[in-house]
Design an enzyme around this catalytic site. Structure first.
Site, PDB file in Angstrom:
ATOM      1  CD  GLU A 102      -2.655  -1.824   2.531  1.00 38.31           C
ATOM      2  OE1 GLU A 102      -3.707  -1.374   1.884  1.00 38.31           O
ATOM      3  OE2 GLU A 102      -2.473  -1.064   2.975  1.00 38.31           O
ATOM      4  CB  CYS A 347       1.769   6.345  11.913  1.00 35.05           C
ATOM      5  SG  CYS A 347       2.818   6.950  11.464  1.00 35.05           S
TER       6      CYS A 347
END
Ligand code: SF4
Length: 356
Positions: A102, A347
């Site tokens: 990704e 994150c």
């Protein structure tokens, strides 16, 4: 006699052997296609062209030659899913070997754009807070696959900055330096190293190499706990390359270059957000040779699939207090703003879930 200048030379990327562009260049040479045609191809790819047939600057016979040798496209990644949230787009790419990674592209309101790229499909370093780590390791991405996330037609133009903060530990990938070389070379990415950030949990040998060979690249070292024992639980790589060893590399770097370095601190409620942690973090930063060049980025933990189930995000109040208390104590610190948590793009959340 005055030597004739090679007009295309400055525009030619410095290509690692074996990369698709270097193969194409070799092939064109063998086929006696002039060098400027290769430059035209690269320029067109930078503008977002995906297929050889769409490189209109090239004569039809050259396009056909390229298609017959390399197939329709030189791009090694195929986008299979795009998800969007405020200011953020997350793309799931499939590699030619059917691995999935990704990439997160951000377009900020201030007008600049950034791409957060993956360096590995999965990761074998097993950090306890990270969805990528929980999936295990599939493969290292090639230099081409890393670069293709940056120079991709989906973004419509080259992003203003690149961060190696997606899936995987970039410094553990043997192709990382080839990719960095291509991206920062004249002619392809042409990115200033100052617009590249590499985040690491502390792969010391290559952190040393990075700071030596690319001193202008921004470095973020994940700390997450000032205590070695707890850090081993959060980041098992601490067993091999300690925080101390990594900080000593950054110390040398700051002394030599006077450049700022970043320490990431992932704040997890009830785990590493106590005043004892804060004081120890303060002490750690102040014990560095140039503490004013160490900036702490506090990042709120995001719920990550596969992470320890008792990890929880801190409250807004806790984050604000943690950052301001560090500042009161003289530490340069900010909270890292994050976007895309709703599509698992923040994150620690990337794991290519649709293909697991
Ligand atoms: S934080 Fe980085 S190094 Fe750790 S498991 Fe996740 S991807 Fe790997």
């Amino acid at each position: 006699m005055k030597q004739k200048k090679n007009i295309g030379a400055k525009l030619l990327p410095n290509l690692p052997p074996g990369s698709i562009l270097s193969e194409i260049r070799k092939f064109m040479e063998v086929e006696n296609v002039p060098l400027f045609r290769f430059v035209q191809l690269v320029t067109s790819l930078q503008r977002g062209t995906e297929k050889f047939q769409d490189v209109k600057e090239l004569p039809e016979n050259v396009r056909q030659l390229l298609v017959s040798r390399f197939g329709e496209t030189p791009l090694p990644l195929n986008p299979v899913l795009v998800q969007s949230a405020e200011q953020v787009e997350k793309v799931l790419f499939e590699t030619q070997t059917k691995a999935y990674v990704e990439t997160v592209h951000s377009r900020y309101r201030a007008g600049w754009s950034s791409v957060c790229i993956s360096s590995q499909a999965g990761c074998n370093l097993g950090c306890a807070f990270c969805a990528t780590g929980a999936t295990g390791f599939t493969c290292n991405l090639s230099a081409d696959e890393i670069c293709a996330q940056v120079v991709h037609s989906l973004w419509q133009k080259l992003p203003d900055s690149i961060s190696f903060m997606g899936m995987g530990e970039a410094l553990a990938n043997p192709h990382f330096f080839e990719a960095l070389n291509v991206l920062t070379s004249d002619g392809y990415g042409s990115f200033s190293p100052r617009r590249v950030t590499v985040s690491t949990v502390g792969f010391a040998p290559n952190l040393h190499r990075l700071t030596t060979e690319y001193p202008q690249v921004n470095v973020t070292l994940s700390v997450h706990s000032p205590f070695a024992e707890q850090r081993m639980e959060l980041i098992p790589l601490e067993h091999r390359f300690s925080l101390k060893e990594n900080l000593s590399i950054l110390n040398q770097h700051t002394i030599k270059t006077h450049r700022k370095v970043y320490l990431a601190y992932l704040l997890i409620s009830g785990v590493n957000d106590s005043i004892i942690h804060l004081k120890a973090l303060e002490k750690l930063v102040k014990s560095q040779k140039r503490p004013e060049l160490f900036h702490v980025n506090v990042i709120a933990y995001n719920n990550a699939v596969g992470a320890k189930s008792d990890y929880k995000a801190p409250t807004e109040k806790n984050i604000i207090e943690f950052v301001s208390e560090l500042r009161v104590r003289g530490i340069s610190a900010t909270r890292r703003q994050q976007f895309g948590a709703s599509i698992d793009a923040a994150c620690g959340q990337l794991y290519a879930k649709n293909f697991l």
